[in-house]
Motif scaffolding. Structure first.
Motif, PDB file in Angstrom:
ATOM      1  N   GLY A  18     -13.748  14.122 -17.918  1.00 57.43           N
ATOM      2  CA  GLY A  18     -14.939  13.575 -17.282  1.00 57.43           C
ATOM      3  C   GLY A  18     -15.232  14.140 -15.905  1.00 57.43           C
ATOM      4  O   GLY A  18     -16.321  13.949 -15.378  1.00 57.43           O
ATOM      5  N   ASP A  19     -14.256  14.825 -15.301  1.00 61.46           N
ATOM      6  CA  ASP A  19     -14.493  15.445 -13.995  1.00 61.46           C
ATOM      7  C   ASP A  19     -15.510  16.572 -14.137  1.00 61.46           C
ATOM      8  O   ASP A  19     -15.616  17.189 -15.198  1.00 61.46           O
ATOM      9  N   PRO A  20     -16.244  16.873 -13.077  1.00 63.71           N
ATOM     10  CA  PRO A  20     -17.166  18.007 -13.138  1.00 63.71           C
ATOM     11  C   PRO A  20     -16.386  19.315 -13.222  1.00 63.71           C
ATOM     12  O   PRO A  20     -15.288  19.435 -12.685  1.00 63.71           O
ATOM     13  N   GLY A  21     -16.953  20.286 -13.907  1.00 63.81           N
ATOM     14  CA  GLY A  21     -16.312  21.593 -14.058  1.00 63.81           C
ATOM     15  C   GLY A  21     -16.694  22.499 -12.914  1.00 63.81           C
ATOM     16  O   GLY A  21     -17.688  23.214 -12.995  1.00 63.81           O
ATOM     17  N   GLU A  22     -15.902  22.480 -11.849  1.00 62.56           N
ATOM     18  CA  GLU A  22     -16.222  23.275 -10.671  1.00 62.56           C
ATOM     19  C   GLU A  22     -15.359  24.515 -10.526  1.00 62.56           C
ATOM     20  O   GLU A  22     -15.699  25.425  -9.789  1.00 62.56           O
ATOM     21  N   ARG A  23     -14.202  24.530 -11.215  1.00 58.68           N
ATOM     22  CA  ARG A  23     -13.279  25.657 -11.056  1.00 58.68           C
ATOM     23  C   ARG A  23     -12.675  26.071 -12.385  1.00 58.68           C
ATOM     24  O   ARG A  23     -12.455  25.262 -13.262  1.00 58.68           O
ATOM     25  N   LEU A  54      -6.245  31.314 -18.841  1.00 59.73           N
ATOM     26  CA  LEU A  54      -7.345  30.659 -18.122  1.00 59.73           C
ATOM     27  C   LEU A  54      -7.473  29.244 -18.648  1.00 59.73           C
ATOM     28  O   LEU A  54      -7.420  29.022 -19.860  1.00 59.73           O
ATOM     29  N   ILE A  55      -7.697  28.291 -17.753  1.00 60.35           N
ATOM     30  CA  ILE A  55      -7.980  26.923 -18.185  1.00 60.35           C
ATOM     31  C   ILE A  55      -9.160  26.384 -17.377  1.00 60.35           C
ATOM     32  O   ILE A  55      -9.419  26.815 -16.262  1.00 60.35           O
ATOM     33  N   GLY A  56      -9.876  25.465 -17.978  1.00 58.55           N
ATOM     34  CA  GLY A  56     -11.004  24.837 -17.304  1.00 58.55           C
ATOM     35  C   GLY A  56     -12.309  25.583 -17.431  1.00 58.55           C
ATOM     36  O   GLY A  56     -13.321  25.180 -16.859  1.00 58.55           O
ATOM     37  N   GLU A  57     -12.311  26.644 -18.201  1.00 57.83           N
ATOM     38  CA  GLU A  57     -13.512  27.499 -18.258  1.00 57.83           C
ATOM     39  C   GLU A  57     -14.653  26.871 -19.041  1.00 57.83           C
ATOM     40  O   GLU A  57     -15.822  27.133 -18.748  1.00 57.83           O
ATOM     41  N   ILE A  58     -14.360  26.052 -20.025  1.00 60.26           N
ATOM     42  CA  ILE A  58     -15.429  25.503 -20.871  1.00 60.26           C
ATOM     43  C   ILE A  58     -16.405  24.675 -20.044  1.00 60.26           C
ATOM     44  O   ILE A  58     -17.620  24.873 -20.116  1.00 60.26           O
ATOM     45  N   ALA A  59     -15.902  23.767 -19.229  1.00 59.16           N
ATOM     46  CA  ALA A  59     -16.782  22.919 -18.416  1.00 59.16           C
ATOM     47  C   ALA A  59     -17.564  23.727 -17.389  1.00 59.16           C
ATOM     48  O   ALA A  59     -18.718  23.420 -17.096  1.00 59.16           O
ATOM     49  N   VAL A  60     -16.960  24.780 -16.863  1.00 57.97           N
ATOM     50  CA  VAL A  60     -17.665  25.632 -15.903  1.00 57.97           C
ATOM     51  C   VAL A  60     -18.803  26.377 -16.593  1.00 57.97           C
ATOM     52  O   VAL A  60     -19.913  26.459 -16.076  1.00 57.97           O
ATOM     53  N   GLY A  63     -21.448  23.589 -18.164  1.00 60.54           N
ATOM     54  CA  GLY A  63     -22.012  22.657 -17.207  1.00 60.54           C
ATOM     55  C   GLY A  63     -21.768  21.184 -17.548  1.00 60.54           C
ATOM     56  O   GLY A  63     -22.279  20.301 -16.881  1.00 60.54           O
ATOM     57  N   GLU A  64     -20.982  20.932 -18.562  1.00 63.05           N
ATOM     58  CA  GLU A  64     -20.670  19.568 -18.978  1.00 63.05           C
ATOM     59  C   GLU A  64     -19.373  19.092 -18.306  1.00 63.05           C
ATOM     60  O   GLU A  64     -18.598  19.911 -17.802  1.00 63.05           O
ATOM     61  N   PRO A  65     -19.108  17.781 -18.298  1.00 62.15           N
ATOM     62  CA  PRO A  65     -17.852  17.287 -17.727  1.00 62.15           C
ATOM     63  C   PRO A  65     -16.641  17.807 -18.495  1.00 62.15           C
ATOM     64  O   PRO A  65     -16.746  18.212 -19.656  1.00 62.15           O
ATOM     65  N   ARG A  66     -15.491  17.759 -17.852  1.00 66.89           N
ATOM     66  CA  ARG A  66     -14.223  18.186 -18.462  1.00 66.89           C
ATOM     67  C   ARG A  66     -13.957  17.366 -19.718  1.00 66.89           C
ATOM     68  O   ARG A  66     -14.223  16.171 -19.762  1.00 66.89           O
ATOM     69  N   THR A  67     -13.383  18.018 -20.737  1.00 65.41           N
ATOM     70  CA  THR A  67     -13.088  17.338 -21.997  1.00 65.41           C
ATOM     71  C   THR A  67     -11.618  16.960 -22.117  1.00 65.41           C
ATOM     72  O   THR A  67     -11.244  16.201 -23.005  1.00 65.41           O
TER      73      THR A  67
END
Length: 68
Positions: A18-23, A54-60, A63-67
């Motif tokens: 649910g966190d924003p994907g900023e990084r 690499l991790i966290g790339e999908i939300a970045v 533009g959707e929240p972290r899954t």
């Protein structure tokens, strides 16, 4: 020029569902356990990211929240 070194302690949370994907994170050393918590409160690990991953790339990218 956009890369920054960040260190985390063992067990420290990098981001939550649910966190924003900023990084996007590139694992340089160690490993990261990627997990989700079920509706019943159970934690389920589904991947271990290690050096070069690499991790966290999908939300970045979407533009959707972290899954996870």
């Amino acid at each position: 020029a956009q890369f920054r070194t960040v260190e985390f302690a063992k067990g420290e949370l990098l981001f939550g569902r649910g966190d924003p994907g900023e990084r996007i994170y590139l694992i340089a050393d160690g490993s990261v356990r990627i997990a989700i918590t079920t509706g019943a409160g159970r934690e389920l690990s589904f991947r271990h990211a290690t050096r070069g991953d690499l991790i966290g790339e999908i939300a970045v990218l979407d533009g959707e929240p972290r899954t996870a």
